[in-house]
Design an enzyme around this catalytic site. Structure first.
Site, PDB file in Angstrom:
ATOM      1  N   SER A 139      61.739  43.125  24.026  1.00 41.38           N
ATOM      2  CA  SER A 139      62.503  43.918  23.178  1.00 41.38           C
ATOM      3  C   SER A 139      61.611  44.945  22.361  1.00 41.38           C
ATOM      4  O   SER A 139      60.477  44.744  21.990  1.00 41.38           O
ATOM      5  CB  SER A 139      63.409  43.239  21.898  1.00 41.38           C
ATOM      6  OG  SER A 139      63.945  43.862  21.244  1.00 41.38           O
ATOM      7  N   TYR A 152      64.516  36.608  15.416  1.00 41.38           N
ATOM      8  CA  TYR A 152      64.489  37.393  16.924  1.00 41.38           C
ATOM      9  C   TYR A 152      63.100  38.147  16.842  1.00 41.38           C
ATOM     10  O   TYR A 152      62.620  38.142  17.962  1.00 41.38           O
ATOM     11  CB  TYR A 152      65.653  38.454  16.785  1.00 41.38           C
ATOM     12  CG  TYR A 152      65.831  39.164  18.032  1.00 41.38           C
ATOM     13  CD1 TYR A 152      66.663  38.585  19.046  1.00 41.38           C
ATOM     14  CD2 TYR A 152      65.495  40.408  18.250  1.00 41.38           C
ATOM     15  CE1 TYR A 152      66.829  39.161  20.183  1.00 41.38           C
ATOM     16  CE2 TYR A 152      65.732  41.162  19.416  1.00 41.38           C
ATOM     17  CZ  TYR A 152      66.346  40.392  20.161  1.00 41.38           C
ATOM     18  OH  TYR A 152      66.584  41.140  21.635  1.00 41.38           O
TER      19      TYR A 152
END
Length: 257
Positions: A139, A152
């Site tokens: 990401s 995350y």
């Protein structure tokens, strides 16, 4: 080099980015193993429909990737793994002092630890076959951070670091390991957020997308699952044989800021 006949395992692939990668791979003649934690008729029908559409072998194997043993079982049950795409992931947003410990554990397990377990089983298969690709869907948050996303961000940074280690351990073999780092991607989950965002901020659709959802994405456009699939497919090609241990951002300029 033709990829036809090679087998790709894609975790978390019955929707979103994983499904987009699966379509790109199947269209290129790859055999595909779809995966998620569910095991219902729709999952198996999805695999059957893709097999008919592309004329290749597409299977669905259920595995709960929060469990390391099940993550390993996924690759073992597939029996062959030329290309491994670690894509499965979940998200939770909260301040660190309010972040539920169980959510932290689940995000680390699914987003990061599962990639360790699947890779550990897949690498011997790739070595036996004399070729392999490990592609980790990280990401933009694997390269930078945002508040309220501690688990995350930690997991995606960990995935990027592990990618580098896998690349170094396979550097003298015909195996590569890379991480793709998407920004905001148009998926069904994102599409479902748009009406609520419009209502919350009293904005029309275009303004809500540009000013709220894509506030950190300079292009002011979502990446698409097809673009992610194409990027993954490129990393499997001979043109990418010397690309290993690195990240490729598909983020509309996010990490250029």
């Amino acid at each position: 080099m033709s990829l036809s006949g090679k087998t790709a395992i894609i975790t978390g692939s019955n929707s979103g980015i994983g499904l987009g990668v699966a379509h790109s791979f199947a269209a290129a003649g790859l055999n595909v193993v779809l995966n998620s934690y569910t095991d219902n008729d729709d999952d198996h029908a999805l695999a059957a429909d893709m097999a008919r559409e592309y004329g290749t072998d597409v299977r669905y194997i259920q595995a709960d990737l929060s469990d390391g043993d099940q993550a390993r079982m996924l690759v073992e049950k597939a029996g062959v793994c030329d290309i491994l795409v670690n894509n499965a992931g979940i998200q939770h947003v909260a301040a660190i002092d309010e972040f539920p410990a169980a959510k932290w554990d689940a995000i680390i397990a699914i987003n990061m630890s599962s990639a360790f377990h699947t890779t550990a089983v897949a690498l011997p298969m790739m070595r036996k076959a004399g070729w392999g690709r490990v592609i980790n869907i990280a990401s933009a948050h694997g390269l930078t951070a945002s508040p309220y996303k501690s688990a995350y961000v930690a997991a995606k940074h960990g995935v990027v670091g592990m990618t580098k280690v896998v690349a170094l351990e396979t550097a003298e073999e015909p195996i590569t390991a890379n991480a793709i780092c998407p920004g905001y991607v148009m998926t069904p989950l994102v599409e479902a957020q748009i009406p609520d965002t419009m209502k919350k901020y009293g904005m029309d659709r275009e303004t809500a997308i540009r000013e709220v959802l894509l506030t950190r994405q300079p292009s002011k456009e979502f990446a698409t699952t097809d673009q992610l699939g194409g990027t993954a497919l490129f990393l499997c090609s001979d043109h990418a044989a010397q690309i290993t241990g690195t990240t490729i951002s598909v983020d509309g300029g996010w990490t250029a800021l």
